[in-house]
Design a protein around this motif. Structure first.
Motif: not given
Length: 299
Positions: A200-206
């Protein structure tokens, strides 16, 4: 008249920044000049801190602070400027001038439309790269800018970025616990460092499925077993695109240490069982394990 004067000055900066960008200069000209223009001493000293002049200044800055400069928004340019100050390569301790500059950059956010969203998103992505790839010069510097942002924009603005710093602190403790676990259990035979992040804290990563080589699969298995001893209510999702591997390449003349991405390392490990691989064999393997060729060529 005062507002028109400031707008004219700002539009000159926008044009100069466009010209500078066209000359391939890497100097963040626009932000530097914007910070200089923001110096409100002339409002305080020349106009006795009059509220009407402060209002005119704010309205003027809103005009040119929301212009697109060489394809970039002011929010992105300001985030990039802060990123350059906070990256490794600078001094271990920020100078008073650098701290004052960061303070002015934060105050400029009030002039940018949708500032709680654009600047925060750009800053979060840049912070993630500094933290995950060990590019941050100093944790205290990171906390300093977050404190300033929190004071200016509120706690909700910085909550995710603060969570990222907490994750990195917990990750160090987690790694120490993992090393202790390995001393009492079977080791994968390869040095392994894992950073567990709160999604929930970090950018989305593939996240891509990858059929790992035996050496890597053993590492993942051992860490999963360790993590299960800590909690049984959370599931780990491995983001291989963020991983790095140090691989020793044994060539005829000497051994060379290669620093690779996870996908690149997975492919090169094929040469442990064969000195030569045809392109068709390589392509078949890539397809079977779910690796796109672009991951290896451009990672």
């Amino acid at each position: 008249m005062f507002k028109q004067h400031v707008v004219a000055q700002g539009m000159v900066l926008v044009q100069q920044a466009e010209d500078t960008a066209n000359s391939n200069s890497e100097t963040p000209f626009f932000v530097i000049k914007l910070v200089e223009l923001y110096d409100m001493a002339y409002v305080t000293n020349c106009f006795a801190n009059n509220s009407l002049f402060h209002k005119a200044l704010k309205e003027a800055f809103k005009v040119f602070c929301n212009k697109i400069v060489s394809g970039f928004s002011s929010a992105e340019l300001l985030a990039s400027y802060c990123d350059n100050i906070l990256k490794k390569g600078g001094s271990e301790k920020l100078s008073d001038d650098a701290i004052e500059t960061l303070d002015k950059v934060v105050k400029l956010l009030v002039y940018i439309n949708d500032r709680p969203y654009l600047f925060a998103e750009f800053s979060r992505k840049k912070l993630s790269r500094r933290l995950l790839f060990d590019k941050s010069a100093n944790d205290d510097h990171e906390r300093l800018i977050l404190t300033k942002l929190k004071q200016q924009c509120g706690g909700q603005f910085t909550s995710k970025m603060e969570g990222m710093l907490i994750d990195l602190t917990l990750a160090k403790e987690n790694q120490n616990n993992f090393q202790e676990y390995l001393s009492n259990n079977s080791s994968p035979g390869i040095d392994l460092t894992v950073t567990v992040l709160t999604s929930g804290s970090w950018p989305s990563y593939k996240s891509c499925d990858l059929s790992l080589p035996v050496e890597m699969a053993k590492c993942v298995q051992v860490f999963n077993e360790f993590y299960q001893t800590k909690t049984k209510h959370r599931k780990l999702t491995w983001i291989y695109s963020l991983g790095t591997c140090n691989v020793n390449g044994k060539f005829d003349s000497k051994t060379i240490e290669l620093i690779l991405g996870t996908y690149q390392a997975a492919v090169l490990l094929l040469f442990n069982s064969s000195d030569r691989l045809s392109y068709s064999c390589w392509k078949t393997y890539m397809h079977s394990v779910g690796i796109s060729g672009s991951y290896c060529l451009h990672e």
